[in-house]
Design an enzyme around this catalytic site. Sequence first.
Site, PDB file in Angstrom:
ATOM      1  N   ASP A  71      40.165   4.653 -17.688  1.00 23.14           N
ATOM      2  CA  ASP A  71      41.050   4.501 -16.533  1.00 23.14           C
ATOM      3  C   ASP A  71      40.434   3.591 -15.477  1.00 23.14           C
ATOM      4  O   ASP A  71      39.267   3.205 -15.561  1.00 23.14           O
ATOM      5  CB  ASP A  71      41.332   5.872 -15.910  1.00 23.14           C
ATOM      6  CG  ASP A  71      42.157   6.764 -16.815  1.00 23.14           C
ATOM      7  OD1 ASP A  71      42.940   6.221 -17.616  1.00 23.14           O
ATOM      8  OD2 ASP A  71      42.006   7.991 -16.723  1.00 23.14           O
ATOM      9  N   TYR A 121      30.802  10.772 -23.437  1.00 17.47           N
ATOM     10  CA  TYR A 121      30.959  10.399 -22.030  1.00 17.47           C
ATOM     11  C   TYR A 121      29.844  11.037 -21.208  1.00 17.47           C
ATOM     12  O   TYR A 121      29.382  12.150 -21.503  1.00 17.47           O
ATOM     13  CB  TYR A 121      32.310  10.882 -21.488  1.00 17.47           C
ATOM     14  CG  TYR A 121      33.492  10.024 -21.887  1.00 17.47           C
ATOM     15  CD1 TYR A 121      33.915   8.969 -21.086  1.00 17.47           C
ATOM     16  CD2 TYR A 121      34.198  10.279 -23.066  1.00 17.47           C
ATOM     17  CE1 TYR A 121      35.001   8.191 -21.444  1.00 17.47           C
ATOM     18  CE2 TYR A 121      35.284   9.503 -23.433  1.00 17.47           C
ATOM     19  CZ  TYR A 121      35.680   8.452 -22.610  1.00 17.47           C
ATOM     20  OH  TYR A 121      36.749   7.679 -22.975  1.00 17.47           O
TER      21      TYR A 121
END
Length: 359
Positions: free
Chosen positions: A117, A189
């Site tokens: 994002d 992540y």
Amino acid sequence: MTDGQSSPPVISHTPKKSRDQPKDSPQRPTKLAKINGEDFSDDEREKEEREVIEKDMNHLPPNPRIQRYLVAIEYIGTKFSGAQQQSTGRTVVGVLEEAFHKFIGQPVPVFCSSRTDAGVHALSNVCHVDVERKSKRKPNEVLPPHEPSVVRRAVNHFLQKNEGDIKVVDVRCVPGDFHARYRAQERTYFYRLLSGKEPLSTFEKDQAWHVPEELNLLAMQKACQVLVGCHDFSSFRAAACQAKSPIRTLEELNVTEVASSPYFPSIQEREPNNSGEEVSQGFGIRKRHRCLVVTARARSFLYHQVRLLVGVLKAVGTGDLTVSDVERILDAKNVSAASPMAPACGLFLGHVKYDFPSD
């Protein structure tokens, strides 16, 4: 860990029979899990999309003139509207396609493994691109493919003329049916939190979530044990999530304390004080924050899942939630039960794992 403490054990998914995990699979459901009367698997949507791509490719004859490259990139996400190409806004894919266009002289599509994002960074995101090398003197003449090292240097040459916030870190040749997204076996992540009352350093701007409160590392690690494994993560996916199934297998969720970065030794560390007296920081010396890193590893994630997980772990760290509250949130299967999600600035896509074909 800092201050001579030993690192905490990595909390990873150890398959076991539970109400969230089917008995006939030690790792992920082989049968479809039933949710609200419908059957879904952990990554059913991924499988369906991958099958469509493979079916389409089976009808296409191989083109020996085209070479597919797998391209690993790093970028600072602050000035990007996201990784995926959009009608408006600067994107990672858009900048990469522009650089490849300048390199090979014709437009080519770039496909990313992970759709980060706006504001999210990447230590290593992976894309694939198909390149047909044509002679600039004789446009109809097709030349042997470029070596990966040539692709890396050339694309970086054009990228550095942009904002300088994206770079190719690795390139390799792969077969024409190797898809960067659907061949990915695992994604990792990292999320950085800086804890302390001191205002955030200019060097850390947009690189971490600043939490003024003290964070309880042990409590956060205990909360991770509740969330790791195969679950219905409906409480940890944003309303706009398009995934068909909310079930995901979180292989690892862990919190560790690391040295804050950039890290330079203070005078106290260079010259240890043996008197036992507290030594002043001194004028102009910034106080350090505690730096905690959340690691999340899975084959695939739901939309905003990592940031929602970090939001809950942070609330546990500050004492606003307990480990029992985390269990309640998970069982609620509704995102409204979760804490506000963490901001994008602290999130980094760390690694995408592949099972490469034999050379």
